[in-house]
Scaffold this motif. Structure first.
Motif, PDB file in Angstrom:
ATOM      1  N   GLY A 252      49.976  49.136   8.792  1.00 31.16           N
ATOM      2  CA  GLY A 252      51.197  49.345   9.571  1.00 31.16           C
ATOM      3  C   GLY A 252      51.304  48.311  10.682  1.00 31.16           C
ATOM      4  N   ILE A 253      52.176  47.332  10.510  1.00 30.07           N
ATOM      5  CA  ILE A 253      52.267  46.224  11.459  1.00 30.07           C
ATOM      6  C   ILE A 253      53.672  46.160  12.059  1.00 30.07           C
ATOM      7  CG2 ILE A 253      50.486  44.901  10.252  1.00 30.07           C
ATOM      8  CD1 ILE A 253      52.725  43.124   9.118  1.00 30.07           C
ATOM      9  N   ASN A 254      53.800  45.382  13.142  1.00 27.10           N
ATOM     10  CA  ASN A 254      55.116  45.189  13.748  1.00 27.10           C
ATOM     11  C   ASN A 254      55.749  43.895  13.227  1.00 27.10           C
ATOM     12  OD1 ASN A 254      53.877  43.067  15.243  1.00 27.10           O
ATOM     13  ND2 ASN A 254      53.280  44.521  16.840  1.00 27.10           N
ATOM     14  N   LEU A 255      56.982  43.659  13.618  1.00 24.82           N
ATOM     15  CA  LEU A 255      57.695  42.487  13.095  1.00 24.82           C
ATOM     16  C   LEU A 255      57.103  41.148  13.525  1.00 24.82           C
ATOM     17  CD1 LEU A 255      61.442  43.605  13.160  1.00 24.82           C
ATOM     18  CD2 LEU A 255      59.926  43.430  11.202  1.00 24.82           C
ATOM     19  N   PRO A 256      56.637  40.977  14.773  1.00 25.47           N
ATOM     20  CA  PRO A 256      55.983  39.702  15.090  1.00 25.47           C
ATOM     21  C   PRO A 256      54.774  39.416  14.199  1.00 25.47           C
ATOM     22  CG  PRO A 256      56.571  40.834  17.109  1.00 25.47           C
ATOM     23  CD  PRO A 256      56.815  41.799  15.992  1.00 25.47           C
ATOM     24  N   ALA A 257      53.982  40.446  13.878  1.00 29.06           N
ATOM     25  CA  ALA A 257      52.842  40.241  12.977  1.00 29.06           C
ATOM     26  C   ALA A 257      53.323  39.891  11.573  1.00 29.06           C
ATOM     27  CB  ALA A 257      51.968  41.488  12.954  1.00 29.06           C
ATOM     28  N   ALA A 258      54.383  40.547  11.115  1.00 28.74           N
ATOM     29  CA  ALA A 258      54.936  40.222   9.798  1.00 28.74           C
ATOM     30  C   ALA A 258      55.432  38.780   9.761  1.00 28.74           C
ATOM     31  CB  ALA A 258      56.074  41.179   9.456  1.00 28.74           C
ATOM     32  N   HIS A 259      56.054  38.346  10.847  1.00 29.62           N
ATOM     33  CA  HIS A 259      56.529  36.971  10.931  1.00 29.62           C
ATOM     34  C   HIS A 259      55.361  35.989  10.826  1.00 29.62           C
ATOM     35  CE1 HIS A 259      57.671  33.355  13.329  1.00 29.62           C
ATOM     36  NE2 HIS A 259      58.791  33.457  12.640  1.00 29.62           N
ATOM     37  N   ALA A 260      54.233  36.341  11.452  1.00 31.08           N
ATOM     38  CA  ALA A 260      53.058  35.464  11.384  1.00 31.08           C
ATOM     39  C   ALA A 260      52.525  35.348   9.959  1.00 31.08           C
ATOM     40  CB  ALA A 260      51.967  35.997  12.311  1.00 31.08           C
ATOM     41  N   LEU A 261      52.748  36.365   9.145  1.00 33.02           N
ATOM     42  CA  LEU A 261      52.269  36.374   7.755  1.00 33.02           C
ATOM     43  C   LEU A 261      53.306  35.849   6.766  1.00 33.02           C
ATOM     44  CD1 LEU A 261      50.676  39.949   7.837  1.00 33.02           C
ATOM     45  CD2 LEU A 261      49.422  37.776   7.858  1.00 33.02           C
ATOM     46  N   TRP A 262      54.527  35.671   7.249  1.00 35.30           N
ATOM     47  CA  TRP A 262      55.658  35.393   6.352  1.00 35.30           C
ATOM     48  C   TRP A 262      55.468  34.081   5.580  1.00 35.30           C
ATOM     49  CZ3 TRP A 262      59.082  38.551   4.536  1.00 35.30           C
ATOM     50  CH2 TRP A 262      60.273  38.085   3.978  1.00 35.30           C
ATOM     51  N   GLY A 263      54.957  33.071   6.227  1.00 36.27           N
ATOM     52  CA  GLY A 263      54.842  31.774   5.568  1.00 36.27           C
ATOM     53  C   GLY A 263      53.900  31.787   4.375  1.00 36.27           C
ATOM     54  N   ASP A 264      52.905  32.683   4.369  1.00 34.57           N
ATOM     55  CA  ASP A 264      51.935  32.750   3.278  1.00 34.57           C
ATOM     56  C   ASP A 264      52.243  33.851   2.274  1.00 34.57           C
ATOM     57  OD1 ASP A 264      50.369  30.655   4.278  1.00 34.57           O
ATOM     58  OD2 ASP A 264      49.302  32.019   5.636  1.00 34.57           O
ATOM     59  N   ALA A 265      53.285  34.629   2.508  1.00 32.37           N
ATOM     60  CA  ALA A 265      53.623  35.700   1.572  1.00 32.37           C
ATOM     61  C   ALA A 265      54.090  35.106   0.249  1.00 32.37           C
ATOM     62  CB  ALA A 265      54.714  36.589   2.163  1.00 32.37           C
ATOM     63  N   ASP A 266      53.698  35.742  -0.853  1.00 32.12           N
ATOM     64  CA  ASP A 266      54.142  35.259  -2.160  1.00 32.12           C
ATOM     65  C   ASP A 266      54.963  36.296  -2.918  1.00 32.12           C
ATOM     66  OD1 ASP A 266      52.036  36.952  -2.684  1.00 32.12           O
ATOM     67  OD2 ASP A 266      50.956  35.579  -4.003  1.00 32.12           O
ATOM     68  N   ALA A 267      55.310  37.403  -2.269  1.00 30.16           N
ATOM     69  CA  ALA A 267      56.237  38.393  -2.829  1.00 30.16           C
ATOM     70  C   ALA A 267      56.608  39.358  -1.710  1.00 30.16           C
ATOM     71  CB  ALA A 267      55.624  39.156  -3.993  1.00 30.16           C
ATOM     72  N   VAL A 268      57.835  39.857  -1.760  1.00 32.07           N
ATOM     73  CA  VAL A 268      58.331  40.769  -0.727  1.00 32.07           C
ATOM     74  C   VAL A 268      58.918  42.005  -1.387  1.00 32.07           C
ATOM     75  CG1 VAL A 268      59.931  41.067   1.201  1.00 32.07           C
ATOM     76  CG2 VAL A 268      58.932  38.828   0.764  1.00 32.07           C
ATOM     77  N   LEU A 269      58.573  43.155  -0.826  1.00 36.03           N
ATOM     78  CA  LEU A 269      59.249  44.403  -1.161  1.00 36.03           C
ATOM     79  C   LEU A 269      60.006  44.845   0.081  1.00 36.03           C
ATOM     80  CD1 LEU A 269      59.872  46.938  -2.853  1.00 36.03           C
ATOM     81  CD2 LEU A 269      57.678  47.885  -2.055  1.00 36.03           C
ATOM     82  N   ALA A 270      61.326  44.911  -0.006  1.00 34.29           N
ATOM     83  CA  ALA A 270      62.175  45.330   1.114  1.00 34.29           C
ATOM     84  C   ALA A 270      62.794  46.680   0.759  1.00 34.29           C
ATOM     85  CB  ALA A 270      63.262  44.297   1.383  1.00 34.29           C
ATOM     86  N   VAL A 271      62.575  47.679   1.621  1.00 32.16           N
ATOM     87  CA  VAL A 271      62.986  49.051   1.324  1.00 32.16           C
ATOM     88  C   VAL A 271      63.903  49.582   2.418  1.00 32.16           C
ATOM     89  CG1 VAL A 271      62.192  51.394   0.795  1.00 32.16           C
ATOM     90  CG2 VAL A 271      60.742  49.438   0.220  1.00 32.16           C
ATOM     91  N   GLY A 272      65.129  49.923   2.040  1.00 41.12           N
ATOM     92  CA  GLY A 272      66.038  50.573   2.980  1.00 41.12           C
ATOM     93  C   GLY A 272      66.341  49.759   4.211  1.00 41.12           C
ATOM     94  N   THR A 273      66.485  48.450   4.061  1.00 40.29           N
ATOM     95  CA  THR A 273      66.703  47.566   5.196  1.00 40.29           C
ATOM     96  C   THR A 273      67.783  46.554   4.879  1.00 40.29           C
ATOM     97  OG1 THR A 273      65.700  45.824   6.551  1.00 40.29           O
ATOM     98  CG2 THR A 273      64.758  46.145   4.376  1.00 40.29           C
ATOM     99  N   ARG A 274      68.567  46.189   5.873  1.00 44.44           N
ATOM    100  CA  ARG A 274      69.539  45.115   5.671  1.00 44.44           C
ATOM    101  C   ARG A 274      68.854  43.767   5.495  1.00 44.44           C
ATOM    102  NH1 ARG A 274      72.015  48.939   8.678  1.00 44.44           N
ATOM    103  NH2 ARG A 274      74.161  49.446   8.124  1.00 44.44           N
ATOM    104  N   PHE A 275      67.565  43.687   5.837  1.00 41.26           N
ATOM    105  CA  PHE A 275      66.769  42.480   5.592  1.00 41.26           C
ATOM    106  C   PHE A 275      67.280  41.318   6.428  1.00 41.26           C
ATOM    107  CE2 PHE A 275      64.794  39.482   2.318  1.00 41.26           C
ATOM    108  CZ  PHE A 275      63.502  39.861   2.613  1.00 41.26           C
TER     109      PHE A 275
END
Length: 542
Positions: A252-275
Motif C-alpha cells: 500500500g503506497i502513496n502517489l509520490p512512491a508510485a511516481h518513483a516506480l513509474w519509469g520501471d513499471a512494465d504493466a499497469v492495472l488501473a481500477v476505478g480511477t480516471r487515471f
C-alpha cells in the motif's frame, strides 16, 4: 393493494423502505408535505435540519462517502437546489451515492415563467446535468416506481448522485398509491471472459506491475489486495481512495512512491480511477500496457485507449482477474524490503521538506483511533495529508477529489458523524474555508454531532497568496482575511473549544476534545507553510 395517502407520504415511505435511516435538509414552503410525512412516519427517522442547503447536501455526501450507502437530503427548489449544487458535483467527483429530493413550484406553473417563489427555468434539466439520473414525480402514484428506479441507478454501474423533484401540490394532494417492495439485490456487471484472459496474460507475465486505484475501488479492497499480492504489485490509491489497501501493508503506497516506480513499471492495472495523473502528468509510452477496470465503458473514451478494457463492478472484475491469474502468473521475489525502504525514504523526505504539516499530521494520526475518520479541506494541511497521512481503512479518509471546493469539509464531517455515532471524526479546515459553513456548528450542537474540527488560521487564503507571490513578482491581492476569534465563536455556539500553537499543544487539545465526546473546535494559528505541491504535481517520467 393501494392505499390512500399524500404524495409526500408516498415519497417518504418509498425512500425509507430502501433502508434509509437519515434525511438531511431544511423545510421550506414547497417541501412541507415531505417533512410532515417524515414527522408522521411509523418508525423514528434521524432528520437533521441544517442552517444552509449547501450544508445539508454536504452532510448527505459525508454520510454516503463514509458508508457506501445512499445519503439523502431535501431542499426547496430554485436557490435551494442551486445552493446544493456544489455538493452534488462533489458527489459526482467522488463516486458517492447521494439522493437529492427537491421541491418544485406548483405543477401548473413549472417552466411557465410566472415568477413563482423559487422558480428557475428547467430545474429538472439542471439536475440532470449535475447527476447521473434525475426525474420528476408528477403524481403521488408514480412515487414508488420513480424511487425504485432512483435506487437502482444508485446501486448499478458507476456510483453517482441522482435526484427526484416533486411539486408541492403533488406532495400535499391525496391519491391512491401502490407501494412497492424494494429490490433485495441489484445486478452486478461482470467482465468479458476473453478480455480477462488477455489482461491476466499481460499482468501475469510482467516483472514490475503496478496498480493505481481510485474511488471506484473503495468497496473492493479485499479483491484488490488479493490481486496485488499475487502480482507483488505496489498499489497506489489516489487521495479519494486512501485506505483501500491499508497503508501499513508493504504494497500500500502513496502517489509520490508510485511516481518513483513509474519509469520501471512494465504493466499497469488501473481500477476505478480516471487515471488522470499517470496519463496526463507522469506519461505513458508504447512499452507500457495498461489494463483498466471501470464500472462503465465511457471511461475508456478519454485519452489513450487501454490495452485491455474490463467493464465490470470492481469487486467482480478483480475476482475474475485473480482467478485467471492463477494459471498464468509468473513467480516473483517478494518486494517487501524494497517497498518498505521506499516508503521510509519518502517519509523522511516529507518530514524534512514539509516539517510543519507533517508534525501536525503525526499528532492527528496518533490520537485518532484506527476506526476514526479524517475529513480533509482545501487547505495546506489537507494537501499534505494526501500523501503524508497514512490511512488504514477504506472510506475513513474523506476528500472532495478533483472538485476541491472550499468550505465543504466541516458539513461533510457532520454527515460522517451522523452515520457513525460511535466513532471519532476529525475535520480539517482553513480559516478561509471554515466560514463558508461555520454556522453549521449550530447543527452540530443541536444534533449531538461530535466532530472535532481543527481550524488552521493564517489570516489568508494561503494557497492563493503563495500562488500570487510566485507568479506575479510578489504581488498579492484580495487574498488576505479578517478573522473572528474562532475559539470564542465556537464557544458562543455552545461548543467546547481550544487554541493550540504547537504540535504538542495540539496533541493535548485533540486528546481532550476526543475524550469530551461533544462537538469541539481547535484553533491553530499557523504561519506560511512549505509548499506540498512538488509531491502532488509530479513531472513526466516516461
Amino acid at each position: 393493494m393501494s392505499e390512500r395517502m399524500t404524495g409526500g407520504e408516498a415519497l417518504v415511505r418509498s425512500v425509507l423502505a430502501h433502508g434509509v435511516d437519515t434525511v438531511f435538509g431544511l423545510p421550506g414552503g414547497q417541501t412541507y408535505g415531505l417533512f410532515d410525512a417524515l414527522a408522521q412516519y411509523e418508525r423514528p427517522v434521524q432528520v437533521i435540519n441544517s442552517r444552509h442547503e449547501q450544508g445539508a447536501a454536504y452532510m448527505a455526501l459525508g454520510y454516503a462517502a463514509s458508508t457506501g450507502r445512499p445519503g439523502v437530503f431535501s431542499v426547496v427548489p430554485g436557490p435551494g437546489v442551486l445552493n446544493a449544487g456544489s455538493a452534488l458535483v462533489t458527489a459526482y467527483a467522488t463516486n458517492s451515492r447521494v439522493l437529492c429530493l427537491a421541491g418544485q413550484v406548483p405543477s401548473q406553473h413549472i417552466d411557465r415563467g410566472w415568477g413563482m417563489l423559487h422558480e428557475i427555468h428547467d430545474q429538472l434539466g439542471i439536475l440532470q446535468r449535475l447527476t447521473k439520473w434525475a426525474e420528476r414525480i408528477a403524481s403521488g402514484a408514480d412515487a414508488p416506481a420513480r424511487v425504485a428506479e432512483a435506487f437502482r441507478q444508485l446501486h448499478t454501474g458507476r456510483a453517482l448522485p441522482v435526484a427526484l423533484e416533486m411539486a408541492p401540490d403533488v406532495m400535499e394532494g391525496d391519491c391512491d398509491v401502490t407501494l412497492l417492495e424494494p429490490a433485495s439485490s441489484y445486478e452486478t456487471s461482470t467482465p468479458d471472459p476473453d478480455a480477462v484472459k488477455k489482461a491476466a496474460r499481460i499482468l501475469g507475465s510482467a516483472r514490475n506491475p503496478i496498480i493505481i486505484a481510485g474511488p471506484g475501488a473503495l468497496d473492493a479492497g479485499a479483491e484488490l489486495k488479493r490481486v496485488a499480492e499475487m502480482l507483488e504489485a505496489p498499489a497506489a490509491a489516489n487521495f479519494n481512495a486512501k485506505g483501500v489497501i491499508d497503508e501499513r501493508h508493504y504494497l500500500g503506497i502513496n502517489l509520490p512512491a508510485a511516481h518513483a516506480l513509474w519509469g520501471d513499471a512494465d504493466a499497469v492495472l488501473a481500477v476505478g480511477t480516471r487515471f488522470t495523473e499517470p496519463e496526463l502528468e507522469w506519461g505513458l509510452d508504447d512499452r507500457l500496457p495498461v489494463v483498466r477496470l471501470e464500472a462503465d465503458d465511457s471511461a475508456f473514451d478519454r485519452g489513450r485507449a487501454p490495452t485491455v478494457a474490463l467493464c465490470a463492478d470492481a469487486g467482480a472484475g478483480l475476482s475474475h482477474l485473480a482467478d485467471a491469474l492463477e494459471s498464468v502468473n509468473r513467480k516473483r521475489e517478494s518486494r517487501k524490503k524494497e517497498l518498505l525502504g521506499l516508503k521510509r525514504r519518502f517519509g523522511k523526505e516529507f518530514a524534512r521538506n514539509n516539517a510543519p504539516q507533517v508534525a501536525v499530521l503525526e499528532v492527528v494520526r496518533e490520537e485518532l483511533p484506527e476506526d476514526g475518520f479524517l475529513v480533509d479541506e482545501v487547505t495546506q494541511m489537507a494537501y499534505t495529508s494526501w500523501f503524508a497521512f497514512p490511512s488504514y481503512r477504506a472510506r475513513h479518509y474523506i476528500s472532495s477529489n478533483f472538485q476541491g471546493n472550499l468550505g465543504y469539509g466541516y458539513p461533510t464531517a457532520l454527515g460522517v458523524q451522523a452515520a457513525h455515532r460511535d466513532r471519532k471524526v476529525v475535520a480539517f479546515a482553513g480559516d478561509g474555508g471554515f466560514l463558508y459553513a461555520g454556522a453549521e456548528m449550530a447543527t452540530a450542537k443541536r444534533h449531538g454531532l461530535n466532530v472535532v474540527v481543527i481550524v488552521f488560521s493564517n489570516d489568508a487564503y494561503g494557497n492563493v497568496r503563495r500562488d500570487q507571490a510566485q507568479r506575479y513578482s510578489g504581488r498579492v491581492f484580495a487574498s488576505g482575511l479578517t478573522n473572528p476569534d474562532f475559539k470564542a465563536m465556537a464557544e458562543s455556539f455552545g461548543l467546547e473549544a481550544w487554541r493550540a500553537r504547537t504540535p504538542e499543544e495540539l496533541r493535548k487539545a485533540l486528546r481532550e476534545a476526543l475524550e469530551a465526546d461533544a462537538p469541539g473546535l481547535i484553533e491553530m494559528p499557523v504561519s506560511e507553510m512549505p509548499s506540498p505541491w512538488p509531491y502532488i504535481l509530479l513531472p513526466r517520467v516516461r
